[in-house]
Every structure is written in C-alpha cells, then in structure tokens.
Design a protein around this motif. Structure first.
Motif, PDB file in Angstrom:
ATOM      1  N   TYR A  64      -2.893 -14.169  14.842  1.00 12.15           N
ATOM      2  CA  TYR A  64      -3.669 -14.905  13.835  1.00 12.15           C
ATOM      3  C   TYR A  64      -4.929 -14.149  13.431  1.00 12.15           C
ATOM      4  O   TYR A  64      -5.850 -14.727  12.845  1.00 12.15           O
ATOM      5  CB  TYR A  64      -4.017 -16.300  14.370  1.00 12.15           C
ATOM      6  N   SER A  65      -4.964 -12.851  13.712  1.00 14.16           N
ATOM      7  CA  SER A  65      -6.169 -12.066  13.446  1.00 14.16           C
ATOM      8  C   SER A  65      -6.295 -11.650  11.991  1.00 14.16           C
ATOM      9  O   SER A  65      -7.374 -11.227  11.562  1.00 14.16           O
ATOM     10  CB  SER A  65      -6.193 -10.817  14.335  1.00 14.16           C
TER      11      SER A  65
ATOM     12  N   SER B  70       0.848  -1.187   0.000  1.00  9.73           N
ATOM     13  CA  SER B  70       0.000   0.000   0.000  1.00  9.73           C
ATOM     14  C   SER B  70       0.887   1.241   0.000  1.00  9.73           C
ATOM     15  O   SER B  70       2.036   1.185   0.449  1.00  9.73           O
ATOM     16  CB  SER B  70      -0.891  -0.001   1.247  1.00  9.73           C
ATOM     17  N   PRO B  71       0.394   2.367  -0.517  1.00  9.87           N
ATOM     18  CA  PRO B  71       1.182   3.602  -0.498  1.00  9.87           C
ATOM     19  C   PRO B  71       1.304   4.181   0.910  1.00  9.87           C
ATOM     20  O   PRO B  71       0.629   3.762   1.844  1.00  9.87           O
ATOM     21  CB  PRO B  71       0.388   4.550  -1.394  1.00  9.87           C
ATOM     22  N   TRP B  72       2.165   5.177   1.015  1.00 10.45           N
ATOM     23  CA  TRP B  72       2.322   5.943   2.252  1.00 10.45           C
ATOM     24  C   TRP B  72       1.965   7.402   1.984  1.00 10.45           C
ATOM     25  O   TRP B  72       2.153   7.911   0.872  1.00 10.45           O
ATOM     26  CB  TRP B  72       3.772   5.895   2.744  1.00 10.45           C
TER      27      TRP B  72
ATOM     28  N   ILE C 171      -6.868  -5.284   7.298  1.00 11.47           N
ATOM     29  CA  ILE C 171      -5.870  -4.769   8.232  1.00 11.47           C
ATOM     30  C   ILE C 171      -5.857  -3.239   8.224  1.00 11.47           C
ATOM     31  O   ILE C 171      -5.165  -2.605   9.015  1.00 11.47           O
ATOM     32  CB  ILE C 171      -4.469  -5.336   7.913  1.00 11.47           C
ATOM     33  N   GLY C 172      -6.636  -2.625   7.291  1.00 13.24           N
ATOM     34  CA  GLY C 172      -6.787  -1.178   7.270  1.00 13.24           C
ATOM     35  C   GLY C 172      -5.893  -0.440   6.306  1.00 13.24           C
ATOM     36  O   GLY C 172      -5.751   0.778   6.409  1.00 13.24           O
TER      37      GLY C 172
ATOM     38  N   PHE D 266      -7.576 -10.350   3.996  1.00 11.58           N
ATOM     39  CA  PHE D 266      -9.027 -10.441   3.974  1.00 11.58           C
ATOM     40  C   PHE D 266      -9.397 -11.678   4.786  1.00 11.58           C
ATOM     41  O   PHE D 266      -8.927 -12.778   4.500  1.00 11.58           O
ATOM     42  CB  PHE D 266      -9.567 -10.548   2.543  1.00 11.58           C
ATOM     43  N   ASN D 267     -10.237 -11.493   5.779  1.00 12.00           N
ATOM     44  CA  ASN D 267     -10.459 -12.546   6.767  1.00 12.00           C
ATOM     45  C   ASN D 267     -11.707 -13.378   6.495  1.00 12.00           C
ATOM     46  O   ASN D 267     -12.383 -13.832   7.417  1.00 12.00           O
ATOM     47  CB  ASN D 267     -10.500 -11.917   8.163  1.00 12.00           C
ATOM     48  N   THR D 268     -11.980 -13.591   5.225  1.00 16.09           N
ATOM     49  CA  THR D 268     -13.127 -14.391   4.815  1.00 16.09           C
ATOM     50  C   THR D 268     -12.982 -15.827   5.312  1.00 16.09           C
ATOM     51  O   THR D 268     -11.944 -16.456   5.110  1.00 16.09           O
ATOM     52  CB  THR D 268     -13.246 -14.400   3.283  1.00 16.09           C
ATOM     53  N   GLY D 269     -14.004 -16.330   5.957  1.00 12.51           N
ATOM     54  CA  GLY D 269     -13.977 -17.689   6.478  1.00 12.51           C
ATOM     55  C   GLY D 269     -14.793 -18.646   5.625  1.00 12.51           C
ATOM     56  O   GLY D 269     -15.434 -18.250   4.641  1.00 12.51           O
TER      57      GLY D 269
END
Length: 461
Positions: free
Chosen positions: A425-426, A303-305, A337-338, A371-374
């Motif tokens: 592990y989040s 990602s950029p800064w 993660i934002g 991406f926390n897709t389950g």
C-alpha cells in the motif's frame, strides 16, 4: 508559447470516444477466503514474509467485494463511460479445475448488473494475475495444461456473464506476469528460472487463444482483446549494439504476445530459429491454438525503457540485453514509484504499435502514475501532479490520434488507491483516495474531479 496559453488550446476527441477507469480483482476486492474462494498465487505470495513491502497483503485491500456498489457509483458520478474490472479465477473456480463456485459467479453477476444499471460499459478482464494456487502447485504457467484449464475457466465465465458483457480483455500484461513471476521472482509465484519463464510465455499465448475462442463460442458479437503493457525501447547509447538490443527488446516485450495472436508465429530476431521450439515447448498445431483474431487491442503505458546490450547477461541466446524502466536519466521528473514521466514516449509507442495492430481499434486499458499525496487539513487531496501527468499524456495521445492511431478509449489506472502488488500500500495510483488505515472511506481527489471535467467536455486543455 507560454505554458498557460498552450493549455487554453483544447484537444478534442471523437464524439464516440470512451472515458473510463480500471481496477483489478486482487488489488481491490479483499474477501480473500470467503464464499468459497480458493487460494491464489498472490494470496500465497503476499502471506510469505519478505515478499511484499511492509508485510502488506490483499486480504482486505479496498474491501470492494462488499463495497462494489459504492465504487461503481463513483464512476457514474464522474460521468465516465467505461469501467474495466477483472474476474478472480479462484473465486469462480477455487482450484482451477472442475465446476464453478456459485457464490463467486453470483458476485460477478451482481457487480456487472450494477455497472450496467449505472449506464456504464463493462470491460471485463478474465485474468489479472491471480492464478489458482493449486494450478501453480501443478506447474503453473510453465505447464501446458494450464492453458487448457484457462480455456475451461473462460467457458464458465462466458456462460455466466456473456449475456451481460460484450467487451472482454483476455489477459492483462502477460509479459509482466510471466517475467516478474517466473524469471525475476519479484511477483507471485516468485520463481527465478529463465527457461520456465520462456515456457510460461508460450503457455500464456496458448491460453489467450483458448480464452478467445471460449468467449466467441458463447457470444459471436462480443469484442475481445488483451491488454499489453508496452513502452518505447530507447537504446542507452548511440552504439549499434545498443540499438540492436533495443529493437530485439521491442520485439520481445512489446510484440511477444500480440504477434502470435494475430499471425500464429513469434517475432523474428529474438530467440535462435533452431532453438525456439524447444525453448518454448512449441508443438505442431500450436500455431493454430495461439491465434486470436482480436477485435481491438488494449495497451497499457506507464514509462519508457532504456536498453543496453549485455553479452553474457543470460544463458539463453537472444536474451543478452538488459532493459529497465527509464529512470535516472536526469532530465525528466519522476513519479513517486521512481518512473520517468515521459508523455512523448506514450506518443512514440502508440505510433510504433500501430505498425503491428494495423486497422484494429486501440483502447488505452491503463495509463496512470503513483503520486502519494495525502489529505490536507480540509480532508481534500490536491494531487495537481497527477493532473499534470494526465494532461500531458492525454495531449500526447491526441497527437498520435491526429497522426492516424485509432484510439477509441482511455482508462485511467486506477479508480482507487489499492494494493500495488509487491509495493503493498506504499504507492497510490488512484484518482480516489482510500483510507486503508481506518475506515476504508473513499475520497475523490482533485485529479478525479479534473478527469470528470475532461470526460464531460470530451476535450483536454
């Protein structure tokens, strides 16, 4: 052109382009204290209460120490070309000094043989953040002797694996492991000292040179690079001060470990000329030691800064600016993660880095998203958001390649959901789901199937 029509126009890649995935030892291996492995700074850090989200640690992780053949089989089944993995320094040399741990080296021989038998190219990283704790106790990356110890370690690994491995990455993201570990304190070893951080950057560059020469001494035809995490540094405002800060931050964060390797000097315009040697601990002859005439350059992009001038923000001249992940701009979607999703930033930094890498081949050594897709009711993981992320970034990379950037490989981060450093592990970056709570079972996500199709077609639509 409507979005669906645009997807029908495939971006094709050169016939010899390499498609791969990446992992790191501490994030997947587990087996943190078996078969003679020593303690690493991440073992110590993660075992310290309050350092990692949820109290997580890498003691088991993905248990890849025992399940590596299953992981390699997944890479083969996807039809990929390259598997990037790392060596845990304290598994090879438990205290960071002396002779090798035979069981540790045997593990990496077996892993590498498995990779080769699967028809994959091993791309092996010497250092992915797991410094032996005994070396940290002696000063860590802020201590010059660590660079010499790294050279010895590289020699041991090269002697054991040089007949099997031709492609090497010396250091992974030296900017990040020095800044987050020694300046910001949010990663192992958790120190907060700007001057130790600056010394650590120089010691890492010395180590990079030592490691490069140790590998070449064992196999002259090997190809060596390092993996640098890079990002376009966009000024936060239109002010001249912010523009200057963004340029300074580019030289500091994107070039600080590449420029010395290629030229033996640090980028101008960051630290004061009359103070830089003292701040870094630079000694006569270091200009030779830091040289590493790379055969290729690895680039990691996420990602950029955004950067702004911040007078008084540091007691060290030159570091009076603040850069941060370019999140919260309000116009781009974000990963879980934002971090802002900005494929145009990928193209921008590839074009910018080509100004410094010149003719050297570039390998994208990491690019991916959390991406926390389950699993759904059917047990499958439909992570379309990751597919969209990868499609956008591969198309941006193809655009940069069409404009002359010599990219020869792309490695998705990561093969597996894993221990994501201070996030525990989040956060899930994998194209393979791992059931951490129960069975450690691996399940290929929709993004893994899609990535396999891209590799098979050597094109992205």
């Amino acid at each position: 052109m409507p979005k669906d029509e645009n997807r029908m126009q495939p971006e094709r890649f050169p016939a010899d382009f390499l498609w791969g995935v990446a992992t790191a030892a501490y994030q997947i291996e587990g087996a943190w204290n078996v078969d003679g492995k020593g303690e690493s700074i991440w073992d110590r850090f993660a075992h310290t209460p309050g350092k990692v989200r949820g109290g997580d640690n890498g003691d088991l992780a993905c248990d890849s120490y025992h399940r590596f053949s299953e992981d390699v089989a997944l890479v083969k089944a996807m039809g990929l070309d390259s598997y990037r993995y790392s060596i845990a320094w304290p598994r090879v040399q438990p205290g960071g000094r002396g002779g090798p741990n035979a069981k540790g080296l045997d593990y990496y021989r077996r892993l590498t043989d498995c990779v080769l038998e699967a028809g994959l190219r091993p791309l092996v990283t010497l250092y992915h953040w797991d410094l032996p704790q005994e070396l940290e106790d002696a000063g860590g990356w802020a201590q010059r002797d660590t660079a010499a110890r790294f050279g010895d370690y590289a020699d041991l690994v090269a002697a054991a694996l040089g007949d099997r491995v031709r492609h090497w990455i010396v250091l992974n993201e030296p900017k990040t492991f020095t800044s987050t570990g020694y300046w910001l304190g949010v990663h192992a070893p958790g120190r907060r000292d700007a001057r130790d951080f600056l010394r650590a950057t120089h010691v890492a560059n010395l180590a990079q040179g030592h490691g490069f020469r140790a590998l070449k001494a064992h196999r002259a035809d090997c190809e060596i690079g390092s993996a640098f995490d890079v990002a376009p540094m966009y000024p936060q405002s239109d002010s001249a001060a912010d523009a200057a800060a963004a340029e300074r931050w580019h030289r500091f964060l994107n070039l600080w470990f590449l420029h010395p390797a290629l030229h033996g000097t640090y980028p101008d315009g960051v630290l004061p000329v009359d103070e830089i040697d003292a701040l870094l601990g630079f000694l006569p002859g270091d200009e030779v030691t830091v040289r590493a005439d790379f055969d290729f350059v690895g680039l990691n992009y996420y990602s950029p800064w955004l950067v702004r001038h911040a007078p008084g923000g540091s007691d060290i001249p030159g570091l009076d600016c603040i850069g941060e992940w370019a999140k919260g701009r309000g116009r781009l979607p974000q990963t879980d993660i934002g971090w802002d999703i900005d494929a145009n930033g990928f193209r921008d930094i590839l074009m910018r880095m080509r100004e410094h890498t010149g003719h050297l081949p570039i390998e994208i050594s990491e690019c991916g998203a959390a991406f926390n897709t389950g699993p759904g009711d059917d047990g499958q993981i439909d992570d379309q958001v990751r597919i969209d992320f990868l499609r956008q970034h591969l198309k941006a990379m193809a655009t940069a390649m069409a404009e002359g950037v010599p990219v020869r490989a792309f490695h998705q981060w990561s093969l597996l959901d894993n221990f994501e450093w201070a996030e525990g592990y989040s956060q899930r970056f994998g194209i393979v789901h791992v059931d951490f709570e129960r069975s450690q079972a691996r399940t290929l996500k929709a993004s893994g199937r899609w990535f396999a199709e891209v590799a098979a077609a050597n094109a992205v639509a």
